[in-house]
Motif scaffolding. Sequence first.
Motif, mmCIF file in Angstrom:
data_model
loop_
_atom_site.group_PDB
_atom_site.id
_atom_site.type_symbol
_atom_site.label_atom_id
_atom_site.label_comp_id
_atom_site.label_asym_id
_atom_site.label_seq_id
_atom_site.Cartn_x
_atom_site.Cartn_y
_atom_site.Cartn_z
ATOM 1 N N SER A 110 0.796 -1.251 -0.038
ATOM 2 C CA SER A 110 -0.065 0.115 0.114
ATOM 3 C C SER A 110 0.805 1.191 0.151
ATOM 4 O O SER A 110 0.641 2.299 -0.736
ATOM 5 N N LEU A 111 1.787 1.372 0.743
ATOM 6 C CA LEU A 111 2.897 2.405 1.032
ATOM 7 C C LEU A 111 3.455 2.665 -0.320
ATOM 8 O O LEU A 111 3.684 3.825 -0.794
ATOM 9 N N GLN A 112 4.005 1.692 -0.854
ATOM 10 C CA GLN A 112 4.365 1.736 -2.262
ATOM 11 C C GLN A 112 3.651 2.201 -3.312
ATOM 12 O O GLN A 112 4.158 3.077 -3.931
ATOM 13 N N ILE A 113 2.597 1.790 -3.558
ATOM 14 C CA ILE A 113 1.523 2.318 -4.356
ATOM 15 C C ILE A 113 1.272 3.984 -4.055
ATOM 16 O O ILE A 113 1.219 4.643 -4.985
ATOM 17 N N ARG A 156 3.023 5.722 -2.626
ATOM 18 C CA ARG A 156 4.114 6.680 -2.835
ATOM 19 C C ARG A 156 4.303 6.900 -4.097
ATOM 20 O O ARG A 156 4.558 8.147 -4.830
ATOM 21 N N LEU A 157 3.672 6.005 -5.198
ATOM 22 C CA LEU A 157 3.975 6.311 -6.571
ATOM 23 C C LEU A 157 2.645 7.133 -7.066
ATOM 24 O O LEU A 157 2.923 8.083 -7.801
#
Lengths: 440, 530
Positions: B377-380, B382-383
């Motif tokens: 979730s954080l990665q997404i 972040r994008l």
Amino acid sequence: MRGTILLTGATGFIGQAVVPRFLHAGFRVRGLLRPDSMWPFVEHPNLERVVGDVRDSASLERACEGMDGVCHLAAAKADEACSAQTNVDGARHLRFAAEKSGMAFIINISTQSAKLVRRGVYARTKAEADAILSSASVPVTTLYPSLVCGGKGSGAFETLWRISGLPVVPVFGGGNAVYYPIHRNDLAELIVRAAHAREMFGRSYDAGGPEAITLIQLIRLLASHRGRSPAFLPIPLPIGLLAARLLSFLPRPPFTASNVLGGAESVTLDSSPLYRAAAFTPRPISRILTEETALLKMPADSDPVADELAILSRYILSMECQRWKPGPVEAAWYAQALRGHTTIATHSLGIVRRWPFLLGGLDAITKRFRDGPLQKKLLIVATIVECHPVSAAWLLPQDHSRISIILLALLACARMGGKMLLGAFFLPFPGFVRRHVSHV
Amino acid sequence: MYDAIVIGSGAAGVHVALPLVEAGLRVLMLDGGVPAPPILRKPPGGGFAEFRKRSYEQIRWFVGEDLSLLCSNMELSGMVGGNRGFVSRHTKELLPLSVEREDILQTLAEGGLASAWGGACTYFDDATLRMLGLPPQEMRRAYEEVTRVVGVSGPQTFPSVQPPPRPNHHARALLAAAAHRAKRLALLHATIRQPHTAALTETLGARCACTYNDLEYYSDADQSLYRAYFTLEMLRQHACFTYRPSVRVERIEERDGAAHAHGHLFSDGRATTAIHEQGRTAIIAAGAVGTGRILLTSLRLHETPIPLVSMPHVFTACLHPRTLGHAGDDRRSSLCQVLATIPRGTDHSGICAQLYSYRSFLLCRLLPLLPFPIPESLQILRLLTPSLLVAGIRFESASANGTLALGKDGALSVHIPESTKSNARCRKALRNMKRVLRVIGLMPFRTKYMPEGSAYHYSGTVPITTDGAAFLSADDNGRVRQFHRTYVADASLFPMLPAEPHTLTIMANARRIGQKLSVRLRNTSCTPPP
């Protein structure tokens, strides 16, 4: 009040031992903290952190402002590309900044390997740094430590301890190089004393332990504390260097050319002038060994809260931001947040502590239970990570090409799929899952 | 004896007191007076990115000095969590309230709920003002005067408004798209514009134009974004103004030609000594819920429900695909950037969306919205962050949608029967709004229905009526019909709430009431005994 001192490399292996001793001696300490490093110290009224880098002259000048002296510990140890920048340029910047702010002294921590005949990148750059600093108009005290032991962390001593557990120990170039092991805390004590002693300013000292020991003898002694006696496999120097060369392409090579060279050549040193000047004699090898091996044998010092934070933060930052390691400051934040949530007080990570990789599966299948203790804890840790200077940059808006967005998003989805699969293995154990999704 | 006792120091309280004090009348302000934590006055320092990358202290701004946001339900306690948590401190103990699912915020803070205000302002047109029961002509003058005190920036359609801030890259793209598709928007009856905000773009007295871009909401240090306690500080400079904090006023009583305020001092969340003050008039500005509580107690009306208007609202996360992959402007405001409104229609209520695109929004607050495991979730997020906007969508409440009643035990109970989600008119309006957002190039992807009452905008407990039909009501001077010398100056007077931001109107109306009262008090002045 004994004056103010700036420490470069305050967060490093030696720095962590030096900072508390300076504070104890009544100094006001300012630690230089790289933007991507964690701060390992607890709050102290006389301790101040300044974000900067020895490679960045402007930040170093700011850090030097108003300081009586500087203790230069920052160095790039591995044969990294940044060695020259950190060690040589760093010394140049420091010399300039110290002269500009009118400091009274510089304590430069060099290394015995700077005196070797065949030097690796580390030794060469450190020797260059010494030359730069010694020509400063500020008096420089240079210490040349030998093998520094003690404490957990990135020290060479812990590597030797690990090697000593092997049945066959490879030694480069015969292993007859002589060391003068000194305990980290004793070296720290000598450094602090060198900062008081005006008569030591402007001179160089060897800073080894009181006794000499060869590498093979040292490993044998360590092994005997484990109740083992390993065989030694001498490896000719050229082969060792070749291997180091090949391994240097790895992101984290197990050993480098500097390690190989450092273990092959002996340097004789005499630290007695330092002991006399500082009026302090470090402990002998036998004491280091009994104290330290006992420490290394002990299971990791377990503060359950800090442990939990470490596990959860490592999981959340999984591939990114490897440097994020919770220190006492972060652990205190986490503990405070947990105190606020009475409903999750009794929840423990249980089996996940032993096998942290299971956390992914557990997270994937408990995602729906937002109020469950596991998800709450993850959210708290994610917030701490987001509000932390070392990891905040990772989450700030950045430019990305559309293609990389798609690829990264696909990667994230693939990882999620993997976690879902892993999570499926928990389904036969509903009791275990329930512990993490409902309040105990 | 004081000329006026003002109860409450929020947006209404300070602005009703200001004209009285300026006219030289003796004013006593009784207030909860819980002060803002000192960190709110501390400048965070440096640019935003620099601050995020360098400061170990940033957590104290984002989640509160005491890390209180970490200890609470982060999703819900957005605007009033962390260092703004002081607005609701001690209310649980001192202002007992019973609710079912509703989320009602009460305050004892210095500066009232306006201390957690997002700063969006609207100058209502005559028709809306009439619906609110306010005389348009007087209000226009009051708007103008209050604008000079508060400092409003935005489109210069009104006198004394400071120039608008430069819209950020999102706002620029959205406003351009709106201009380009004006016809389609006209078909939907929607207006898209840059809002007025109570944040300075030029200096005003000791206050300066915002220097802490992105962090306005987390620090009052440069005093750019207006807070009612700035005016309170101004008032306290006057000799004829007396401020008494740590007071909980319970009831008003009129006898012997004076209004008497009874209450208790409190400390550490416990009521201590009883106090009693008297003045020629009493002006209640304790917020719709607080004012309702005081009046119900004064009239000893137990188990008698009175109307309460509460604003339904939702949050919608939107993606702005056009900006995908661009980090965007380095300096940008964290306040509302674009305002989209659709007026009331036959089958839907009025609706207003405030679009925010701030970087200082903690991504973790969005984590529970995504179905992925936390790291993914954080990665997404972040994008997506550079192109993520949050729309705070608010609905008009054309009439009272809830009730307020005083129980026998003295606890106030609030009941809002219908949820936003089940209200067909709101749902229809939301559908229309999403259509409008899509027209200007946004992709609304997730809507979070907030609990009833959690917009923290209440009104309608003492509505202004011409005929006195409502049980508890006021005339258009703010005088409560059941009393002779007791006035109400806050949002309680509004019989409905428009979807657009109305805090500026509360302040203007309070000023209007204060001005009229100051004229009357001066004309009938009998010099008070020393």
